[in-house]
Design a protein around this motif. Structure first.
Motif, PDB file in Angstrom:
ATOM      1  N   HIS A 296      17.699  61.147   2.958  1.00  0.00           N
ATOM      2  CA  HIS A 296      16.798  60.031   2.679  1.00  0.00           C
ATOM      3  C   HIS A 296      16.917  59.585   1.232  1.00  0.00           C
ATOM      4  N   SER A 297      16.357  58.429   0.968  1.00  0.00           N
ATOM      5  CA  SER A 297      16.289  57.872  -0.389  1.00  0.00           C
ATOM      6  C   SER A 297      14.887  57.355  -0.628  1.00  0.00           C
ATOM      7  N   LYS A 298      14.318  57.698  -1.762  1.00  0.00           N
ATOM      8  CA  LYS A 298      13.097  57.056  -2.247  1.00  0.00           C
ATOM      9  C   LYS A 298      13.402  56.528  -3.640  1.00  0.00           C
ATOM     10  N   ALA A 299      14.448  55.689  -3.683  1.00  0.00           N
ATOM     11  CA  ALA A 299      14.943  55.189  -4.964  1.00  0.00           C
ATOM     12  C   ALA A 299      13.882  54.426  -5.739  1.00  0.00           C
ATOM     13  N   SER A 300      12.937  53.808  -5.028  1.00  0.00           N
ATOM     14  CA  SER A 300      11.908  53.022  -5.714  1.00  0.00           C
ATOM     15  C   SER A 300      10.979  53.900  -6.540  1.00  0.00           C
ATOM     16  N   ASN A 301      10.990  55.209  -6.308  1.00  0.00           N
ATOM     17  CA  ASN A 301      10.180  56.128  -7.109  1.00  0.00           C
ATOM     18  C   ASN A 301      10.857  56.517  -8.416  1.00  0.00           C
ATOM     19  N   ILE A 302      12.146  56.193  -8.563  1.00  0.00           N
ATOM     20  CA  ILE A 302      12.920  56.653  -9.720  1.00  0.00           C
ATOM     21  C   ILE A 302      12.949  55.538 -10.772  1.00  0.00           C
TER      22      ILE A 302
ATOM     23  N   VAL B 271      19.535  59.346  17.390  1.00  0.00           N
ATOM     24  CA  VAL B 271      19.485  58.776  16.043  1.00  0.00           C
ATOM     25  C   VAL B 271      18.093  58.223  15.788  1.00  0.00           C
ATOM     26  N   GLY B 272      17.681  58.285  14.536  1.00  0.00           N
ATOM     27  CA  GLY B 272      16.407  57.707  14.140  1.00  0.00           C
ATOM     28  C   GLY B 272      16.451  57.281  12.696  1.00  0.00           C
ATOM     29  N   TRP B 273      15.609  56.349  12.331  1.00  0.00           N
ATOM     30  CA  TRP B 273      15.616  55.854  10.956  1.00  0.00           C
ATOM     31  C   TRP B 273      14.238  55.328  10.579  1.00  0.00           C
ATOM     32  N   SER B 274      14.019  55.198   9.276  1.00  0.00           N
ATOM     33  CA  SER B 274      12.782  54.648   8.739  1.00  0.00           C
ATOM     34  C   SER B 274      13.091  53.995   7.407  1.00  0.00           C
TER      35      SER B 274
ATOM     36  N   LEU C  34       4.770  54.226   2.359  1.00  0.00           N
ATOM     37  CA  LEU C  34       5.308  55.447   2.939  1.00  0.00           C
ATOM     38  C   LEU C  34       5.775  56.397   1.847  1.00  0.00           C
ATOM     39  N   SER C  35       5.406  57.675   1.965  1.00  0.00           N
ATOM     40  CA  SER C  35       6.014  58.697   1.121  1.00  0.00           C
ATOM     41  C   SER C  35       7.348  59.094   1.733  1.00  0.00           C
ATOM     42  N   PHE C  36       8.171  59.822   1.000  1.00  0.00           N
ATOM     43  CA  PHE C  36       9.439  60.246   1.579  1.00  0.00           C
ATOM     44  C   PHE C  36       9.198  61.188   2.758  1.00  0.00           C
ATOM     45  N   ARG C  37       8.110  61.954   2.736  1.00  0.00           N
ATOM     46  CA  ARG C  37       7.788  62.829   3.860  1.00  0.00           C
ATOM     47  C   ARG C  37       7.467  62.010   5.104  1.00  0.00           C
ATOM     48  N   GLU C  38       6.724  60.918   4.934  1.00  0.00           N
ATOM     49  CA  GLU C  38       6.379  60.077   6.080  1.00  0.00           C
ATOM     50  C   GLU C  38       7.608  59.371   6.645  1.00  0.00           C
ATOM     51  N   MET C  39       8.525  58.963   5.771  1.00  0.00           N
ATOM     52  CA  MET C  39       9.767  58.368   6.266  1.00  0.00           C
ATOM     53  C   MET C  39      10.561  59.379   7.075  1.00  0.00           C
ATOM     54  N   MET C  40      10.626  60.614   6.586  1.00  0.00           N
ATOM     55  CA  MET C  40      11.343  61.660   7.313  1.00  0.00           C
ATOM     56  C   MET C  40      10.707  61.913   8.676  1.00  0.00           C
TER      57      MET C  40
END
Length: 388
Positions: free
Chosen positions: A113-119, A13-16, A25-31
């Motif tokens: 993933h979620s990048k809700a702050s971009n929406i 398991v892993g998370w960011s 962080l971009s969503f790519r960097e979180m992934m």
């Protein structure tokens, strides 16, 4: 659906993220961060060992078309197969389990993933999922659905607003023990009830705030799982279901979608008495009343009992059946389609004895349940065990 065709286990398991905003962080960097952690946890190399990826993504949330095309690079799996689920992360887990159980893969990674702050206009994006002929032209905020369902649930089960507020108090307090949680807080029932109304009787503190985050899960076939780790968590049953897509035709009080999903997962796992089968439960609480409704739909208590059960402390970390020791969506933040994997992540850490100050002693079995969110009636259920 009967028992799983072969053993499937979670080996990494892993998370960011898990923050209200991630400008660094971009969503790519979180992934990439989550995947690197998961692969290290599983002891594998993606190019050498992975057979493919399963991702749960929604193009509307991403702001780009064919969003799965952005998965392989940061997941370290260029030229690997990618299976995209337009649904919740727990549904993506089910897709991965089926591929391994059917012999189509040995080791898979599951990501959401979620990048809700971009929406900037999340309610308007959510409203696009409503019926385009009869509902969308009303231009109503989608939270009205939660308000109507909550009112119906309270009246049908004779559950009080105070019982709903206690869910918020419990989960936000549990989040104070969770370093991943974006919204820990020490609240009172009065704080929750007095917060501003969103869609009566739903108040602001009864609704989970959106957050950014990514979760990656590594699955493996049973024999390979045993060769990789002695901390494998076994998937004994998994199911998902959808009630009517229309607001007019669905069950407004009993979460029929989750009841059906649970029946499938319980049948696979050989569970006949769910209330006595689990050491902890991680379930969707996007809105506080949903935790109560979902407890009843899962057969963990009878309709109308979940509120009293919560008020008596049975769902606390030290209670009869701890529910959302992570803090749930209310405490960790709502991760859009990654919310189901966030619930799964906590269950895995609990069963591995790695949950820190919120650890449930001697946890051996866990139930995980997700809901895709407004305006859907789709849910998924997974039964996990420390033993195969």
């Amino acid at each position: 659906m009967g028992r799983l065709m072969s053993e499937v286990a979670i080996v990494g398991v892993g998370w960011s993220g898990f923050r209200s905003i991630t400008p660094d962080l971009s969503f790519r960097e979180m992934m990439f961060e989550a995947a690197a952690m998961a692969y290290a946890d599983a002891g594998i190399h993606p190019r050498r060992d992975l057979d493919g990826l399963v991702t749960a993504e929604e193009d509307f949330h991403e702001g780009i078309a064919i969003s799965d095309e952005y998965v392989p690079d940061q997941m370290g799996a260029v030229l690997k197969s990618v299976h995209t689920i337009a649904g919740d992360g727990l549904q993506a887990l089910a897709a991965g389990v089926m591929q391994i159980a059917a012999g189509a893969a040995r080791i898979l990674a599951v990501e959401s993933h979620s990048k809700a702050s971009n929406i900037q206009n999340l309610p308007q994006i959510t409203a696009l999922a409503m019926d385009p002929i009869f509902q969308r032209p009303l231009d109503a905020h989608p939270l009205f659905i939660a308000g109507l369902e909550m009112r119906r649930y309270l009246e049908a089960t004779r559950t009080s607003l105070e019982h709903v507020a206690r869910v918020v108090v419990k989960n936000r307090r549990n989040a104070m023990r969770n370093p991943r949680a974006a919204f820990p807080a020490d609240l009172t029932v009065e704080d929750v009830l007095r917060s501003e109304p969103l869609a009566e009787p739903l108040t602001r503190l009864m609704a989970a705030e959106p957050a950014d985050g990514c979760v990656v899960i590594v699955l493996a076939r049973g024999d390979i799982a045993r060769s990789l780790t002695d901390r494998a968590i076994w998937i004994r049953g998994i199911g998902w279901a959808t009630d009517s897509y229309t607001l007019e035709g669905r069950d407004w009080e009993g979460a029929r979608y989750l009841r059906r999903a649970a029946e499938i997962a319980y049948q696979q796992a050989g569970i006949r008495s769910p209330r006595r089968a689990f050491d902890l439960v991680e379930i969707d609480d996007t809105f506080a009343y949903k935790e109560l409704q979902h407890l009843e739909a899962l057969g963990l208590c009878r309709p109308g009992e979940a509120g009293w059960w919560t008020a008596e402390g049975a769902t606390e970390i030290g209670g009869e059946l701890p529910v959302n020791p992570s803090g749930g969506c209310l405490g960790e933040g709502h991760l859009l389609d990654a919310s189901g994997l966030a619930r799964l992540l906590e269950a895995v850490l609990q069963l591995r004895g790695e949950a820190g100050p919120r650890q449930i002693p001697h946890a051996g079995t866990a139930l995980v349940a997700s809901w895709r969110g407004l305006p859907t009636a789709t849910g998924a259920v997974a039964v996990l065990s420390r033993e195969p």
